[in-house]
Design a protein around this motif. Structure first.
Motif, mmCIF file in Angstrom:
data_model
loop_
_atom_site.group_PDB
_atom_site.id
_atom_site.type_symbol
_atom_site.label_atom_id
_atom_site.label_comp_id
_atom_site.label_asym_id
_atom_site.label_seq_id
_atom_site.Cartn_x
_atom_site.Cartn_y
_atom_site.Cartn_z
ATOM 1 N N ALA A 6 26.779 26.369 31.252
ATOM 2 C CA ALA A 6 25.456 25.807 31.506
ATOM 3 C C ALA A 6 24.556 26.853 32.157
ATOM 4 N N THR A 7 25.115 27.659 33.033
ATOM 5 C CA THR A 7 24.336 28.720 33.679
ATOM 6 C C THR A 7 23.853 29.733 32.652
ATOM 7 N N ASN A 8 24.703 30.087 31.677
ATOM 8 C CA ASN A 8 24.270 30.996 30.608
ATOM 9 C C ASN A 8 23.085 30.413 29.855
ATOM 10 N N GLN A 12 19.354 31.924 29.671
ATOM 11 C CA GLN A 12 18.847 32.342 28.364
ATOM 12 C C GLN A 12 17.481 31.738 28.052
ATOM 13 N N PHE A 13 17.315 30.452 28.338
ATOM 14 C CA PHE A 13 16.095 29.767 27.899
ATOM 15 C C PHE A 13 15.248 29.198 29.035
ATOM 16 N N GLY A 14 15.667 29.356 30.244
ATOM 17 C CA GLY A 14 14.899 28.860 31.378
ATOM 18 C C GLY A 14 15.351 27.473 31.794
ATOM 19 N N ALA A 15 15.546 27.316 33.083
ATOM 20 C CA ALA A 15 16.034 26.044 33.614
ATOM 21 C C ALA A 15 15.032 24.916 33.405
ATOM 22 N N GLU A 16 13.747 25.238 33.428
ATOM 23 C CA GLU A 16 12.723 24.193 33.262
ATOM 24 C C GLU A 16 12.811 23.557 31.875
ATOM 25 N N GLU A 17 12.880 24.379 30.844
ATOM 26 C CA GLU A 17 12.962 23.852 29.482
ATOM 27 C C GLU A 17 14.231 23.027 29.284
ATOM 28 N N ALA A 19 16.103 21.583 31.557
ATOM 29 C CA ALA A 19 16.057 20.362 32.374
ATOM 30 C C ALA A 19 15.239 19.274 31.682
ATOM 31 N N GLN A 20 14.124 19.656 31.085
ATOM 32 C CA GLN A 20 13.289 18.676 30.375
ATOM 33 C C GLN A 20 14.029 18.070 29.191
ATOM 34 N N ARG A 21 14.833 18.871 28.506
ATOM 35 C CA ARG A 21 15.535 18.383 27.316
ATOM 36 C C ARG A 21 16.792 17.603 27.669
ATOM 37 N N ALA A 22 17.434 17.947 28.777
ATOM 38 C CA ALA A 22 18.714 17.336 29.126
ATOM 39 C C ALA A 22 18.566 16.040 29.913
ATOM 40 N N ASP A 23 17.452 15.881 30.620
ATOM 41 C CA ASP A 23 17.237 14.659 31.404
ATOM 42 C C ASP A 23 16.798 13.554 30.455
ATOM 43 N N ARG A 24 17.679 12.610 30.209
ATOM 44 C CA ARG A 24 17.395 11.532 29.259
ATOM 45 C C ARG A 24 16.814 10.299 29.940
ATOM 46 N N GLY A 25 16.647 10.349 31.251
ATOM 47 C CA GLY A 25 16.148 9.191 31.995
ATOM 48 C C GLY A 25 14.638 9.070 31.948
ATOM 49 N N THR A 26 14.170 7.866 32.295
ATOM 50 C CA THR A 26 12.736 7.615 32.414
ATOM 51 C C THR A 26 12.513 6.915 33.741
ATOM 52 N N PRO A 27 11.748 7.458 34.625
ATOM 53 C CA PRO A 27 11.080 8.752 34.581
ATOM 54 C C PRO A 27 12.091 9.879 34.750
ATOM 55 N N SER A 32 14.198 21.890 37.531
ATOM 56 C CA SER A 32 14.929 23.108 37.182
ATOM 57 C C SER A 32 15.813 23.564 38.340
ATOM 58 N N ALA A 33 15.330 23.422 39.576
ATOM 59 C CA ALA A 33 16.117 23.843 40.740
ATOM 60 C C ALA A 33 17.363 22.976 40.892
ATOM 61 N N MET A 34 17.213 21.681 40.689
ATOM 62 C CA MET A 34 18.363 20.780 40.797
ATOM 63 C C MET A 34 19.406 21.117 39.741
ATOM 64 N N LEU A 35 18.957 21.349 38.523
ATOM 65 C CA LEU A 35 19.881 21.632 37.432
ATOM 66 C C LEU A 35 20.575 22.979 37.633
ATOM 67 N N ALA A 36 19.833 23.977 38.077
ATOM 68 C CA ALA A 36 20.425 25.290 38.335
ATOM 69 C C ALA A 36 21.465 25.202 39.448
ATOM 70 N N THR A 37 21.177 24.420 40.473
ATOM 71 C CA THR A 37 22.132 24.236 41.569
ATOM 72 C C THR A 37 23.401 23.562 41.072
ATOM 73 N N ALA A 38 23.238 22.507 40.276
ATOM 74 C CA ALA A 38 24.399 21.780 39.753
ATOM 75 C C ALA A 38 25.212 22.656 38.809
#
Length: 166
Positions: A6-8, A12-17, A19-27, A32-38
Motif C-alpha cells: 500500500a505504501t508503494n 507512486q500515485f499520491g496518497a490523496e488520489e 485515499a479518494q478512490r479507496a474510501d467507499r463511505g459517504t461522507p 491522505s495523512a490517515m491512509l499513509a499512517t495506516a
C-alpha cells in the motif's frame, strides 16, 4: 509476498488520489495523512473511531486490489518464471501499482489510467513471451544483474613442470 505494498501505491500515485478512490463511505472520512499512517503501520489513535474504521476499511480495499494485481501478474509470469519471485523487480512493482490503481477506479477510470492499464497488460504479455527481461532468471530465484561467467579447475593450468603452459 505481494509485488507492491500500500505504501508503494501511495508513493507512486499520491496518497490523496488513492485515499479518494479507496474510501467507499459517504461522507468520505479518510484523508491522505490517515491512509499513509495506516499503510505504514502507524498509530491511528489520534482520530475518531469512525475515521479509524474508515481508514482501515480503505486500507483493506487497497490491499485487496494489490492482491488482484498480483493474481494478474502471476497469470502472465507463471508461463515463464517460477513463482513466487524471490526478488521483486522494480518493473513488476510498478506494474502492480498500475493494475491496483486501475482497479480502484472501477468503471470510472480516466483515459490516462486506461492507457496505462493497457500498457502494463502489453508489458506483461511481452514478459510472458520473453521479449522483455525483468532481471531475474527463469527459475525466478536470483537477480541476473552482474552475473558473470565462472570457471573452476582441479589443477592449475599454468605451471613450470611438463604438461603446463610455461
Amino acid at each position: 509476498m505481494t509485488y507492491a505494498t500500500a505504501t508503494n501505491l501511495l508513493d507512486q500515485f499520491g496518497a490523496e488520489e488513492i485515499a479518494q478512490r479507496a474510501d467507499r463511505g459517504t461522507p468520505r472520512l479518510v484523508t491522505s495523512a490517515m491512509l499513509a499512517t495506516a499503510a505504514a503501520g502507524g498509530d491511528l489513535s489520534g482520530y475518531t473511531p469512525a475515521e479509524q474504521d474508515a481508514t482501515l476499511a480503505a486500507l483493506a480495499v487497497i490491499n485487496d486490489r494489490l492482491l488482484d494485481a498480483d493474481s494478474v501478474i502471476n497469470g502472465y509470469l507463471a508461463t515463464r518464471y517460477t513463482l513466487p519471485l524471490a526478488v521483486v523487480p522494480r518493473m513488476v512493482r510498478l506494474i502492480a501499482c498500475d493494475l491496483a490503481r486501475h482497479a480502484l477506479y472501477d468503471d470510472q477510470a480516466t483515459e490516462l489510467i486506461m492507457e496505462r492499464y493497457k500498457q502494463v497488460i502489453r508489458q506483461l504479455a511481452a514478459l510472458a513471451k520473453g521479449q522483455v527481461n525483468i532481471g531475474v532468471d527463469v527459475s525466478g530465484n536470483r537477480p541476473m544483474v552482474n552475473d558473470a561467467a565462472q570457471m573452476s579447475a582441479t589443477q592449475p593450468v599454468f605451471r613450470r613442470d611438463p604438461g603446463g603452459f610455461i
